[in-house]
Design a protein around this motif. Structure first.
Motif, PDB file in Angstrom:
ATOM      1  N   VAL A 338       0.029 -10.863   4.347  1.00 16.73           N
ATOM      2  CA  VAL A 338       0.221  -9.484   3.864  1.00 16.73           C
ATOM      3  C   VAL A 338       1.390  -8.873   4.647  1.00 16.73           C
ATOM      4  O   VAL A 338       1.440  -8.974   5.877  1.00 16.73           O
ATOM      5  N   ARG A 339       2.302  -8.250   3.945  1.00 20.23           N
ATOM      6  CA  ARG A 339       3.504  -7.714   4.594  1.00 20.23           C
ATOM      7  C   ARG A 339       3.142  -6.640   5.627  1.00 20.23           C
ATOM      8  O   ARG A 339       2.206  -5.864   5.418  1.00 20.23           O
ATOM      9  N   THR A 340       3.952  -6.557   6.685  1.00 13.02           N
ATOM     10  CA  THR A 340       3.629  -5.655   7.804  1.00 13.02           C
ATOM     11  C   THR A 340       3.452  -4.199   7.371  1.00 13.02           C
ATOM     12  O   THR A 340       2.566  -3.516   7.863  1.00 13.02           O
ATOM     13  N   VAL A 341       4.315  -3.735   6.462  1.00  9.66           N
ATOM     14  CA  VAL A 341       4.246  -2.325   6.063  1.00  9.66           C
ATOM     15  C   VAL A 341       2.837  -1.993   5.565  1.00  9.66           C
ATOM     16  O   VAL A 341       2.296  -0.926   5.859  1.00  9.66           O
ATOM     17  N   THR A 342       2.234  -2.931   4.865  1.00 12.52           N
ATOM     18  CA  THR A 342       0.894  -2.708   4.321  1.00 12.52           C
ATOM     19  C   THR A 342      -0.168  -3.048   5.364  1.00 12.52           C
ATOM     20  O   THR A 342      -1.153  -2.327   5.534  1.00 12.52           O
ATOM     21  N   ARG A 343       0.064  -4.126   6.085  1.00 17.90           N
ATOM     22  CA  ARG A 343      -0.908  -4.576   7.089  1.00 17.90           C
ATOM     23  C   ARG A 343      -1.110  -3.519   8.175  1.00 17.90           C
ATOM     24  O   ARG A 343      -2.218  -3.292   8.644  1.00 17.90           O
ATOM     25  N   TYR A 344      -0.048  -2.855   8.573  1.00 24.56           N
ATOM     26  CA  TYR A 344      -0.155  -1.851   9.637  1.00 24.56           C
ATOM     27  C   TYR A 344      -0.489  -0.460   9.096  1.00 24.56           C
ATOM     28  O   TYR A 344      -0.663   0.475   9.868  1.00 24.56           O
ATOM     29  N   GLY A 345      -0.501  -0.340   7.778  1.00 27.68           N
ATOM     30  CA  GLY A 345      -0.795   0.969   7.201  1.00 27.68           C
ATOM     31  C   GLY A 345      -2.195   0.986   6.635  1.00 27.68           C
ATOM     32  O   GLY A 345      -3.060   0.232   7.059  1.00 27.68           O
ATOM     33  N   GLU A 346      -2.395   1.841   5.672  1.00 30.30           N
ATOM     34  CA  GLU A 346      -3.687   1.834   5.010  1.00 30.30           C
ATOM     35  C   GLU A 346      -3.536   0.934   3.811  1.00 30.30           C
ATOM     36  O   GLU A 346      -2.740   1.230   2.925  1.00 30.30           O
ATOM     37  N   LEU A 347      -4.304  -0.153   3.813  1.00 29.52           N
ATOM     38  CA  LEU A 347      -4.155  -1.161   2.773  1.00 29.52           C
ATOM     39  C   LEU A 347      -4.332  -0.515   1.398  1.00 29.52           C
ATOM     40  O   LEU A 347      -5.264   0.223   1.160  1.00 29.52           O
ATOM     41  N   GLY A 348      -3.437  -0.786   0.519  1.00 31.29           N
ATOM     42  CA  GLY A 348      -3.580  -0.285  -0.845  1.00 31.29           C
ATOM     43  C   GLY A 348      -2.567   0.798  -1.151  1.00 31.29           C
ATOM     44  O   GLY A 348      -1.942   0.785  -2.186  1.00 31.29           O
ATOM     45  N   THR A 349      -2.401   1.746  -0.240  1.00 37.26           N
ATOM     46  CA  THR A 349      -1.405   2.790  -0.503  1.00 37.26           C
ATOM     47  C   THR A 349      -0.528   2.885   0.727  1.00 37.26           C
ATOM     48  O   THR A 349      -0.968   2.643   1.835  1.00 37.26           O
ATOM     49  N   GLU A 350       0.685   3.267   0.497  1.00 36.24           N
ATOM     50  CA  GLU A 350       1.573   3.420   1.651  1.00 36.24           C
ATOM     51  C   GLU A 350       2.159   4.818   1.615  1.00 36.24           C
ATOM     52  O   GLU A 350       3.283   5.022   2.022  1.00 36.24           O
ATOM     53  N   SER A 351       1.371   5.777   1.102  1.00 31.62           N
ATOM     54  CA  SER A 351       1.936   7.095   0.890  1.00 31.62           C
ATOM     55  C   SER A 351       2.195   7.823   2.208  1.00 31.62           C
ATOM     56  O   SER A 351       3.117   8.614   2.319  1.00 31.62           O
ATOM     57  N   SER A 352       1.404   7.526   3.246  1.00 27.72           N
ATOM     58  CA  SER A 352       1.560   8.284   4.486  1.00 27.72           C
ATOM     59  C   SER A 352       2.822   7.888   5.248  1.00 27.72           C
ATOM     60  O   SER A 352       3.289   8.628   6.097  1.00 27.72           O
ATOM     61  N   GLY A 353       3.348   6.696   4.962  1.00 32.71           N
ATOM     62  CA  GLY A 353       4.511   6.247   5.718  1.00 32.71           C
ATOM     63  C   GLY A 353       4.158   5.666   7.067  1.00 32.71           C
ATOM     64  O   GLY A 353       5.020   5.201   7.807  1.00 32.71           O
ATOM     65  N   LEU A 354       2.852   5.659   7.400  1.00 36.38           N
ATOM     66  CA  LEU A 354       2.446   5.159   8.709  1.00 36.38           C
ATOM     67  C   LEU A 354       2.755   3.663   8.859  1.00 36.38           C
ATOM     68  O   LEU A 354       3.292   3.222   9.872  1.00 36.38           O
ATOM     69  N   GLY A 355       2.387   2.900   7.822  1.00 36.51           N
ATOM     70  CA  GLY A 355       2.632   1.457   7.873  1.00 36.51           C
ATOM     71  C   GLY A 355       4.113   1.167   8.028  1.00 36.51           C
ATOM     72  O   GLY A 355       4.507   0.274   8.779  1.00 36.51           O
ATOM     73  N   ALA A 356       4.938   1.925   7.320  1.00 37.09           N
ATOM     74  CA  ALA A 356       6.388   1.702   7.399  1.00 37.09           C
ATOM     75  C   ALA A 356       6.895   2.027   8.801  1.00 37.09           C
ATOM     76  O   ALA A 356       7.694   1.282   9.381  1.00 37.09           O
ATOM     77  N   ALA A 357       6.415   3.128   9.378  1.00 44.28           N
ATOM     78  CA  ALA A 357       6.868   3.506  10.726  1.00 44.28           C
ATOM     79  C   ALA A 357       6.472   2.423  11.730  1.00 44.28           C
ATOM     80  O   ALA A 357       7.274   2.022  12.591  1.00 44.28           O
ATOM     81  N   ARG A 358       5.241   1.947  11.601  1.00 48.34           N
ATOM     82  CA  ARG A 358       4.791   0.899  12.538  1.00 48.34           C
ATOM     83  C   ARG A 358       5.551  -0.409  12.319  1.00 48.34           C
ATOM     84  O   ARG A 358       5.879  -1.105  13.288  1.00 48.34           O
TER      85      ARG A 358
END
Ligand code: NOJ
Length: 545
Positions: A338-358
């Motif tokens: 699973v790609r990092t942006v999703t793995r480090y964020g909330e799986l399923g949605t990436e609306s918060s941008g948290l996964g991308a920042a991490r």
């Protein structure tokens, strides 16, 4: 170390090209070698040292090329040998090294060897290239042992003999279309020597080795002590099927074969293994000075997002690999995860941008660690995992074999967006083209390479800037790492002469752990502050921060 003796692979950054999803030149909806060739200048601009090409050999594609029917050719789906040679010529001209993916644990059930085995009688030489065995129970109707396949179901399938009767069983640690080769048969080793030479003679710089802790099985093929664990984890945990001592002889043999080529022209060929073993210490055995040059250190990839876990896996890797003659080979993404942006964020949605920042912070961390690093295509664009592909488009044999979406890998293999506002986003060449082999979501428009290149805040620029600094700063790449005293939730370390990297794993800002000149950060940073989910690099004002 002088430049002459520097071994390029020790701190190389290699970009993994998943060929079928990179760029399609023919319009059939599947990426190909000509597409890779077209994309080489883009990769050169990004600043990677080399590429690893996922398997493009003739294959029925039951596991997207990890079921090889001919090790010394190109599947027409991806081009031909002439196209491969052109790709090599361009890569050489641009100074981009090329690694091929070699699959020695198993082949395709359509490989001539396996066809011959099916057509021949039990006990003959053709079957001795694989693991054929009589079944247990009345009429041999039970598999020879209790091993599970990694992709679900038993690791054995029964064949029908030439006279139409149910016959022997053969071993396949992945799918039934991927029979395991018997490495205790010297013919198998001889064949792979030939395969390596075939591609080395065509100029490749080395190989990524699939399932490098596989190949040998316990000679008696006894029952696994814990079949439930094998089935539950679907990892290489069966101690009789993986990580057998004899596999190290293969890596010594392949290393000396590569060194023959180096002795000829001074150009070092690289062997990088996909090694999944239980501990960092076991892992280190694969990269002893006369074995593989590198082995992916997957513990970083599997570490949960917190400072303690990251510090622990980094320290273990540094400790255990030091003294082997290798460097650590870091990786955060590949075509199986699973790609990092999703793995480090909330799986399923990436609306918060948290996964991308991490994910951005993790990238800066990885590029500051001592050793080599691998980037998976689309990682430099910050692509998220596509988590909502409908069942009827999924192609991963894991889904076919288990009926479960858990751990399926299609979501990280969706074809790359290059340009435009709608699928195929420049992945295929024209309006007449077939649809991309997996559907691209509409939101891929935001990640297209043309937008990424134009936006200096993009993932692409972060990776490019990180790679540029890395190649110019002697502190980065190979060498030591010294941890800094940092508050809980923050990791900081010094590289060489005053280069500091710090990551704030928490949400709240923290004071920068060093006073110095900022070089690069994964997100906006006010002077003296390291915001949450952010990493930064500085050159310290003091010689001993
Ligand atoms: C590991 C590869 O990365 C994966 O994609 C493949 O399915 C298995 N090995 C089997 O070859």
């Amino acid at each position: 170390m002088t430049l002459n003796t520097h071994r390029w692979w020790r701190d190389a950054v290699i970009y993994q090209v998943y060929v079928r999803s990179f760029l399609d030149s023919t319009g059939d909806g599947v990426g190909d070698l000509a597409g890779v060739r077209t994309g080489l200048p883009y990769l050169k601009k990004l600043g990677v040292d080399g590429i690893w090409l996922s398997p493009f050999y003739p294959s029925p594609q039951h596991d997207h090329g990890y079921d090889v029917a001919d090790h010394c050719d190109v599947d027409p789906l991806f081009g031909d040998l002439a196209e491969f040679d052109l790709l090599m010529t361009d890569a050489r001209r641009l100074g981009v090294r090329v690694l091929l993916d070699i699959v020695p644990n198993h082949c395709s059930s359509e490989h001539p060897w396996f066809r011959e085995a099916l057509e021949s009688a039990p006990g003959g030489t053709a079957r001795a290239r694989f693991h054929f065995a009589d079944g247990r129970g009345p009429d041999g109707a039970e598999p020879p042992n209790n091993w599970h396949a990694m992709f679900g179901g038993p690791a054995w399938s029964r064949v029908t003999e030439q006279d139409g009767t149910p016959g022997q069983w053969y071993l396949h640690m992945f799918t039934p279309e991927q029979p395991d080769l018997n490495w205790r048969n010297p013919e198998v080793g001889g064949h792979f020597d030939h395969v390596l030479r075939f591609w080395l003679d065509r100029g490749v710089d080395g190989f990524r080795i699939d399932v490098a802790a596989g190949l040998y099985k316990h000679p008696d093929l006894p029952d696994s002590p814990d079949p439930e664990a094998d089935a539950r984890t679907r990892d290489s945990v069966n101690p009789l099927a993986w990580n057998q001592p004899e596999v190290h002889d293969v890596w010594r043999r392949w290393r000396s074969l590569c060194e023959e080529y180096t002795a000829e022209d001074g150009r070092e060929r690289l062997l990088v293994g996909e090694v999944s073993v239980p501990t960092a210490r076991e892992h280190a055995r694969y990269v002893r000075h006369d074995e593989l040059h590198q082995a992916f250190f997957f513990d970083l990839l599997s570490a949960p997002w917190n400072a303690d876990s990251f510090r622990k896996v980094i320290s273990e890797a540094m400790q255990d690999i030091a003294g082997t003659g290798s460097t650590v080979t870091w990786v955060l993404n590949n075509h199986d995860q699973v790609r990092t942006v999703t793995r480090y964020g909330e799986l399923g949605t990436e609306s918060s941008g948290l996964g991308a920042a991490r994910a951005r912070a993790a990238a800066l961390l990885m590029l500051a660690l001592p050793g080599a690093a691998y980037i998976y295509q689309g990682e430099e664009l910050g692509l998220p995992e596509v988590v909502d592909l409908p069942d009827d488009v999924l192609t991963d044999p894991i889904f076919r074999r288990t009926g479960s979406r858990a751990r399926i890998r299609d979501g990280c293999r969706v074809p790359l967006p290059w340009s435009g506002h709608a699928s195929p986003f420049g992945f295929t060449p024209g309006a007449e083209s077939a649809k991309p082999w997996l559907p691209q979501p509409a939101y891929f428009a935001e990640y297209a390479t043309d937008r990424a290149l134009a936006d200096t805040r993009s993932f692409w620029h972060l990776y490019r800037d990180g790679l540029q600094l890395r190649s110019g700063l002697p502190q980065l790449g190979e060498g030591e790492l010294r941890w800094l005293d940092t508050p809980p939730g923050v990791l900081g370390f010094v590289r060489g002469d005053g280069l500091v990297c710090a990551v704030n794993f928490g949400a709240a800002p923290t004071p920068a752990p060093v006073s110095g000149t900022p070089l690069l950060s994964s997100g906006p940073c006010a002077p003296g502050v390291l915001p949450g989910s952010t990493a930064a690099w500085w050159i310290s004002d003091s010689a001993h921060p």
